[in-house]
Enzyme design. Sequence first.
Site, mmCIF file in Angstrom:
data_model
loop_
_atom_site.group_PDB
_atom_site.id
_atom_site.type_symbol
_atom_site.label_atom_id
_atom_site.label_comp_id
_atom_site.label_asym_id
_atom_site.label_seq_id
_atom_site.Cartn_x
_atom_site.Cartn_y
_atom_site.Cartn_z
ATOM 1 N N CYS A 113 32.316 48.382 47.217
ATOM 2 C CA CYS A 113 32.645 47.052 47.765
ATOM 3 C C CYS A 113 33.074 47.114 49.230
ATOM 4 C CB CYS A 113 33.728 46.384 46.932
ATOM 5 S SG CYS A 113 33.226 46.129 45.246
ATOM 6 N N HIS A 239 37.075 40.859 51.164
ATOM 7 C CA HIS A 239 36.108 41.184 50.109
ATOM 8 C C HIS A 239 36.370 40.244 48.930
ATOM 9 C CE1 HIS A 239 33.825 42.897 47.017
ATOM 10 N NE2 HIS A 239 34.837 43.500 46.413
ATOM 11 N N ASN A 269 31.888 38.747 42.487
ATOM 12 C CA ASN A 269 31.978 39.946 43.320
ATOM 13 C C ASN A 269 30.588 40.566 43.463
ATOM 14 O OD1 ASN A 269 32.420 42.454 44.428
ATOM 15 N ND2 ASN A 269 34.114 43.010 43.068
HETATM 16 N N1 ACO Z 1 38.224 36.766 28.774
HETATM 17 C C1 ACO Z 1 39.326 36.576 28.044
HETATM 18 N N2 ACO Z 1 40.299 37.502 27.941
HETATM 19 C C2 ACO Z 1 40.133 38.656 28.603
HETATM 20 C C3 ACO Z 1 38.999 38.918 29.393
HETATM 21 C C4 ACO Z 1 38.011 37.913 29.461
HETATM 22 N N3 ACO Z 1 36.883 38.034 30.194
HETATM 23 N N4 ACO Z 1 39.122 40.138 29.933
HETATM 24 C C5 ACO Z 1 40.290 40.638 29.515
HETATM 25 N N5 ACO Z 1 40.907 39.759 28.715
HETATM 26 C C6 ACO Z 1 42.202 39.886 28.039
HETATM 27 C C7 ACO Z 1 42.556 41.331 27.790
HETATM 28 O O1 ACO Z 1 41.962 41.803 26.611
HETATM 29 C C8 ACO Z 1 44.075 41.237 27.677
HETATM 30 O O2 ACO Z 1 44.390 40.757 26.395
HETATM 31 P P1 ACO Z 1 45.682 41.330 25.587
HETATM 32 O O3 ACO Z 1 46.856 40.942 26.430
HETATM 33 O O4 ACO Z 1 45.579 40.602 24.291
HETATM 34 O O5 ACO Z 1 45.446 42.798 25.527
HETATM 35 C C9 ACO Z 1 44.440 40.142 28.669
HETATM 36 O O6 ACO Z 1 43.228 39.402 28.907
HETATM 37 C C10 ACO Z 1 44.957 40.685 29.991
HETATM 38 O O7 ACO Z 1 44.120 41.715 30.432
HETATM 39 P P2 ACO Z 1 44.375 42.442 31.821
HETATM 40 O O8 ACO Z 1 43.295 43.446 32.075
HETATM 41 O O9 ACO Z 1 45.808 42.901 31.916
HETATM 42 O O10 ACO Z 1 44.169 41.192 32.789
HETATM 43 P P3 ACO Z 1 44.523 41.048 34.300
HETATM 44 O O11 ACO Z 1 45.462 39.950 34.489
HETATM 45 O O12 ACO Z 1 44.835 42.359 34.955
HETATM 46 O O13 ACO Z 1 43.133 40.538 34.864
HETATM 47 C C11 ACO Z 1 41.260 41.444 36.093
HETATM 48 C C12 ACO Z 1 41.980 41.365 34.748
HETATM 49 C C13 ACO Z 1 40.772 40.065 36.447
HETATM 50 C C14 ACO Z 1 40.089 42.391 35.957
HETATM 51 C C15 ACO Z 1 42.253 41.939 37.176
HETATM 52 O O14 ACO Z 1 42.901 43.096 36.743
HETATM 53 C C16 ACO Z 1 41.559 42.246 38.472
HETATM 54 O O15 ACO Z 1 41.047 41.370 39.131
HETATM 55 N N6 ACO Z 1 41.589 43.514 38.895
HETATM 56 C C17 ACO Z 1 40.950 43.921 40.121
HETATM 57 C C18 ACO Z 1 39.474 43.887 39.957
HETATM 58 C C19 ACO Z 1 38.816 44.201 41.248
HETATM 59 O O16 ACO Z 1 39.173 43.685 42.265
HETATM 60 N N7 ACO Z 1 37.846 45.064 41.211
HETATM 61 C C20 ACO Z 1 37.213 45.412 42.419
HETATM 62 C C21 ACO Z 1 35.896 45.872 42.101
HETATM 63 S S1 ACO Z 1 35.310 46.489 43.567
HETATM 64 C C22 ACO Z 1 34.026 47.610 43.409
HETATM 65 O O17 ACO Z 1 34.008 48.549 44.168
HETATM 66 C C23 ACO Z 1 32.963 47.426 42.324
#
Ligand code: ACO
Length: 312
Positions: A113, A239, A269
Site C-alpha cells: 500500500c 492511503h 483499499n
Molecule cells: N463483518 C462483521 N463482523 C466482523 C467482520 C465483518 N466483515 N470482520 C470482523 N468482524 C468481527 C470479528 O469477528 C470480531 O467479532 P468478536 O468480537 O465476536 O470476535 C469483531 O468484529 C471485532 O473484530 P476486530 O478485528 O477486533 O475489529 P476491528 O475493530 O479491529 O476492525 C479492521 C477490523 C477494520 C480490519 C481494523 O482492524 C482495521 O482497519 N485494521 C487496519 C487494516 C488496514 O489498514 N490494513 C492495511 C492494509 S494495507 C496493505 O498493504 C494491503
Amino acid sequence: MGSRLVGYGSYLPEKIMTNQDFEKIMDTSDEWIVQRTGMRERHFARDDETVVDMGVIAAQRALERANLTIDDIDMVVVATTTSELDFPSVGVQILGKLGATRDQPGFDVRGACTGYIYALHCARAFFTAGMYRRIMVIGAEKMSRFINWDDRSTAVLFGDGAGALIFEHSTSSYSGIIDTVVMGDGKSFDMLHGTPDHKISMNGPETYKKAVTLMPEAASYIMEHAGITADNVDWIIPHQANLRIINSGAERLGFPLEKILVTVDKHANTSGASGVLALAYGMDNGLIKQGQLILYPAFGSGLTWGAALIRV
Ligand code: ACO
C-alpha cells in the site's frame, strides 16, 4: 532538477461490489463495514481483466490529457503487488501494449500500500539525477484476486483499479514531486502479508495501531524536512485503508477534516493504486486545483510507510 505534473488518468472496473452484496455471501453487515472502515462500495475487475489491462487504460488517459504519446515517456514505474505474472514487470508490459518503439525502461516496485510513494520516490531520484525528461508513475492493483473469502475481516476491505501520473522535468523545485520519504520494517512482516496461495493475511488490530502512528509520523517528517506546516498544505491524501485511521491521523496532525480527501467509501483499499486514484478523483471532481500542495502519507505491508509532497 525538479518536476511538474503534466497529466493524470485513472481507471476503475465497471463492476461495483457494495456492502449489501457482501451481506448476501458472508456473515457481515453494511453497518459493521461502514462503522469500522467507512467503506460502502469497491470496484472489482472482471476475471479476464488484468493489472496490466487496468494500468494501460489509466496510462492512455494520462497520455491523452498531457497530449503525449508513449514514446514521449522516458521511463515507466508501476506500483503493484498483484500482477498475474511473476515476470516480466507490469511496467514493461504496459510499454508494449501502448506500442512504445523507443525501448525505454519499465519496471515495478513492490511496496504494497506504500507502493505509489515508493514509485514517486524513484521518479524523484531520477529527476534529481537529471536522467530523464518524462516519467510515468502508475499504481495498478487487482486486490480482489488475493481475497480470502473465508476471512470476513479482510474480504470486505479491498478493491481494484489503476491510476497514472505523468511528470516532466522542471527547473523549479517547488512543483511536481517536491519531496519524498520511504521507510521499511521487515521485522513486522507477520502483521500483514500475502500468502503463497495468494491470500491476504492480516492482523487487523495490530496493523491499525501501527497505521495510526506511522502515517502521521511520515507526514510530520516530510513537512519538517520541507520547512512547512499544516497551514501550507491544501490537501492531505492519506492511503485509503480505513476512514477511522484517516481521521485519527488527521487529528494527530492538526488537519481540519475538510482538507482530507477521502475515497475509501467508494474505492475501498486499492493498495498501490490508492493514492494515485484518489488524486485523480480529486482533480476530476474539481476538488484539487492546479497549483495546490498535496501531502501524501501512506503505510502498508512490510511494514512499509512513507510520504510525498506534491504540487499539482
Ligand atoms: N463483518 C462483521 N463482523 C466482523 C467482520 C465483518 N466483515 N470482520 C470482523 N468482524 C468481527 C470479528 O469477528 C470480531 O467479532 P468478536 O468480537 O465476536 O470476535 C469483531 O468484529 C471485532 O473484530 P476486530 O478485528 O477486533 O475489529 P476491528 O475493530 O479491529 O476492525 C479492521 C477490523 C477494520 C480490519 C481494523 O482492524 C482495521 O482497519 N485494521 C487496519 C487494516 C488496514 O489498514 N490494513 C492495511 C492494509 S494495507 C496493505 O498493504 C494491503
